[in-house]
Design a protein around this motif. Structure first.
Motif, PDB file in Angstrom:
ATOM      1  N   PRO A  53      17.043 -38.302  -6.874  1.00 22.12           N
ATOM      2  CA  PRO A  53      15.854 -38.713  -6.120  1.00 22.12           C
ATOM      3  C   PRO A  53      15.967 -40.065  -5.420  1.00 22.12           C
ATOM      4  O   PRO A  53      15.544 -40.205  -4.268  1.00 22.12           O
ATOM      5  CB  PRO A  53      14.746 -38.714  -7.177  1.00 22.12           C
ATOM      6  CG  PRO A  53      15.189 -37.709  -8.182  1.00 22.12           C
ATOM      7  CD  PRO A  53      16.690 -37.852  -8.231  1.00 22.12           C
ATOM      8  N   GLU A  54      16.537 -41.065  -6.081  1.00 23.87           N
ATOM      9  CA  GLU A  54      16.671 -42.376  -5.437  1.00 23.87           C
ATOM     10  C   GLU A  54      17.660 -42.336  -4.276  1.00 23.87           C
ATOM     11  O   GLU A  54      17.417 -42.905  -3.209  1.00 23.87           O
ATOM     12  CB  GLU A  54      17.089 -43.430  -6.457  1.00 23.87           C
ATOM     13  CG  GLU A  54      15.991 -43.769  -7.451  1.00 23.87           C
ATOM     14  CD  GLU A  54      16.421 -44.817  -8.464  1.00 23.87           C
ATOM     15  OE1 GLU A  54      17.356 -45.600  -8.171  1.00 23.87           O
ATOM     16  OE2 GLU A  54      15.802 -44.854  -9.542  1.00 23.87           O
ATOM     17  N   VAL A  57      16.163 -40.584  -1.080  1.00 24.91           N
ATOM     18  CA  VAL A  57      15.349 -41.465  -0.235  1.00 24.91           C
ATOM     19  C   VAL A  57      16.246 -42.415   0.554  1.00 24.91           C
ATOM     20  O   VAL A  57      16.039 -42.639   1.754  1.00 24.91           O
ATOM     21  CB  VAL A  57      14.323 -42.242  -1.086  1.00 24.91           C
ATOM     22  CG1 VAL A  57      13.615 -43.300  -0.260  1.00 24.91           C
ATOM     23  CG2 VAL A  57      13.320 -41.283  -1.709  1.00 24.91           C
ATOM     24  N   GLU A  58      17.249 -42.965  -0.092  1.00 24.91           N
ATOM     25  CA  GLU A  58      18.175 -43.887   0.574  1.00 24.91           C
ATOM     26  C   GLU A  58      18.877 -43.209   1.749  1.00 24.91           C
ATOM     27  O   GLU A  58      18.986 -43.784   2.842  1.00 24.91           O
ATOM     28  CB  GLU A  58      19.206 -44.397  -0.434  1.00 24.91           C
ATOM     29  CG  GLU A  58      20.206 -45.364   0.142  1.00 24.91           C
ATOM     30  CD  GLU A  58      21.230 -45.793  -0.891  1.00 24.91           C
ATOM     31  OE1 GLU A  58      22.398 -45.980  -0.496  1.00 24.91           O
ATOM     32  OE2 GLU A  58      20.888 -45.940  -2.080  1.00 24.91           O
ATOM     33  N   ARG A  60      17.848 -40.578   3.443  1.00 26.63           N
ATOM     34  CA  ARG A  60      16.863 -40.293   4.494  1.00 26.63           C
ATOM     35  C   ARG A  60      16.555 -41.533   5.313  1.00 26.63           C
ATOM     36  O   ARG A  60      16.367 -41.443   6.527  1.00 26.63           O
ATOM     37  CB  ARG A  60      15.572 -39.761   3.867  1.00 26.63           C
ATOM     38  CG  ARG A  60      15.728 -38.408   3.231  1.00 26.63           C
ATOM     39  CD  ARG A  60      14.460 -38.042   2.488  1.00 26.63           C
ATOM     40  NE  ARG A  60      14.742 -37.011   1.499  1.00 26.63           N
ATOM     41  CZ  ARG A  60      13.949 -36.710   0.499  1.00 26.63           C
ATOM     42  NH1 ARG A  60      12.807 -37.353   0.337  1.00 26.63           N
ATOM     43  NH2 ARG A  60      14.279 -35.762  -0.350  1.00 26.63           N
ATOM     44  N   ASP A  61      16.489 -42.676   4.639  1.00 20.06           N
ATOM     45  CA  ASP A  61      16.225 -43.929   5.345  1.00 20.06           C
ATOM     46  C   ASP A  61      17.404 -44.335   6.243  1.00 20.06           C
ATOM     47  O   ASP A  61      17.213 -44.912   7.301  1.00 20.06           O
ATOM     48  CB  ASP A  61      15.930 -45.062   4.359  1.00 20.06           C
ATOM     49  CG  ASP A  61      14.579 -44.925   3.677  1.00 20.06           C
ATOM     50  OD1 ASP A  61      13.730 -44.151   4.163  1.00 20.06           O
ATOM     51  OD2 ASP A  61      14.383 -45.604   2.648  1.00 20.06           O
ATOM     52  N   GLN A  67      16.877 -35.180   6.030  1.00 22.09           N
ATOM     53  CA  GLN A  67      15.423 -35.047   5.967  1.00 22.09           C
ATOM     54  C   GLN A  67      15.018 -34.500   4.596  1.00 22.09           C
ATOM     55  O   GLN A  67      15.839 -33.903   3.895  1.00 22.09           O
ATOM     56  CB  GLN A  67      14.935 -34.081   7.056  1.00 22.09           C
ATOM     57  CG  GLN A  67      15.300 -34.500   8.470  1.00 22.09           C
ATOM     58  CD  GLN A  67      14.544 -35.737   8.897  1.00 22.09           C
ATOM     59  OE1 GLN A  67      13.355 -35.869   8.644  1.00 22.09           O
ATOM     60  NE2 GLN A  67      15.249 -36.667   9.538  1.00 22.09           N
ATOM     61  N   PRO A  68      13.747 -34.662   4.216  1.00 16.85           N
ATOM     62  CA  PRO A  68      13.290 -34.027   2.969  1.00 16.85           C
ATOM     63  C   PRO A  68      13.568 -32.530   3.021  1.00 16.85           C
ATOM     64  O   PRO A  68      13.459 -31.901   4.079  1.00 16.85           O
ATOM     65  CB  PRO A  68      11.788 -34.315   2.957  1.00 16.85           C
ATOM     66  CG  PRO A  68      11.619 -35.523   3.812  1.00 16.85           C
ATOM     67  CD  PRO A  68      12.679 -35.409   4.880  1.00 16.85           C
ATOM     68  N   LYS A  74      10.842 -31.815  -2.411  1.00 13.05           N
ATOM     69  CA  LYS A  74      11.271 -32.893  -1.525  1.00 13.05           C
ATOM     70  C   LYS A  74      11.765 -34.136  -2.252  1.00 13.05           C
ATOM     71  O   LYS A  74      12.447 -34.970  -1.669  1.00 13.05           O
ATOM     72  CB  LYS A  74      10.158 -33.213  -0.545  1.00 13.05           C
ATOM     73  CG  LYS A  74       9.917 -31.998   0.359  1.00 13.05           C
ATOM     74  CD  LYS A  74       8.906 -32.225   1.394  1.00 13.05           C
ATOM     75  CE  LYS A  74       8.606 -31.023   2.258  1.00 13.05           C
ATOM     76  NZ  LYS A  74       9.358 -29.837   2.146  1.00 13.05           N
ATOM     77  N   ALA A  75      11.457 -34.259  -3.526  1.00 10.66           N
ATOM     78  CA  ALA A  75      11.963 -35.399  -4.289  1.00 10.66           C
ATOM     79  C   ALA A  75      13.442 -35.227  -4.614  1.00 10.66           C
ATOM     80  O   ALA A  75      14.169 -36.209  -4.748  1.00 10.66           O
ATOM     81  CB  ALA A  75      11.163 -35.574  -5.576  1.00 10.66           C
ATOM     82  N   ASN A  78      17.487 -32.411  -0.109  1.00 11.63           N
ATOM     83  CA  ASN A  78      17.564 -32.877   1.270  1.00 11.63           C
ATOM     84  C   ASN A  78      18.026 -31.746   2.172  1.00 11.63           C
ATOM     85  O   ASN A  78      18.859 -30.929   1.767  1.00 11.63           O
ATOM     86  CB  ASN A  78      18.559 -34.036   1.415  1.00 11.63           C
ATOM     87  CG  ASN A  78      17.995 -35.357   0.972  1.00 11.63           C
ATOM     88  OD1 ASN A  78      16.789 -35.557   0.931  1.00 11.63           O
ATOM     89  ND2 ASN A  78      18.881 -36.281   0.644  1.00 11.63           N
TER      90      ASN A  78
END
Length: 119
Positions: A53-54, A57-58, A60-61, A67-68, A74-75, A78
């Motif tokens: 999960p962490e 997000v990284e 995606r950023d 993308q989710p 979505k957590a 990807n």
């Protein structure tokens, strides 16, 4: 990377099976019956992979191609577009990460049967 390369890479991994459990378009790769990657055959420009999960997000950023997960949790999933600026190596690392997450979640005995390595 195209769909044939994606398929070949996934099937090289120990214990991997492929199938169409949802419909005739969605190709799913599993290890010990657990999904680690799925892709649509009609839209071969993306795939879904499981992700910490962490890290999800990284990624995606950092990358617009990540993308989710479409129609996924979505957590932890990807959707990765393969027609952008991500390198071949980066795509393979995301696939490896997903496979490894599933493999590590399996019981030791099952892992040993798949990898041939006892812990």
């Amino acid at each position: 990377m195209n769909i044939e390369e994606l398929r070949d890479y996934c099937l090289e991994k120990p214990g991997v099976t492929e199938g169409f459990p949802f419909d005739s378009d969605t190709l799913v790769f599993k290890v010990a019956g657990k999904m680690f990657l799925l892709t649509g055959l009609k839209q071969g420009d993306r795939f879904n992979v499981k992700c910490d999960p962490e890290l999800a997000v990284e990624l995606r950023d950092r990358y617009t191609e990540v993308q989710p997960g479409y129609h996924m949790n979505k957590a932890m999933w990807n959707t990765v577009f393969i027609n952008g600026t991500l390198t071949h190596k980066q795509l393979l690392e995301m696939i490896d990460h997903s496979y490894d997450l599933i493999l590590k979640s399996l019981p030791k005995k099952t892992r040993a049967e798949i990898t041939g390595v006892s812990e």
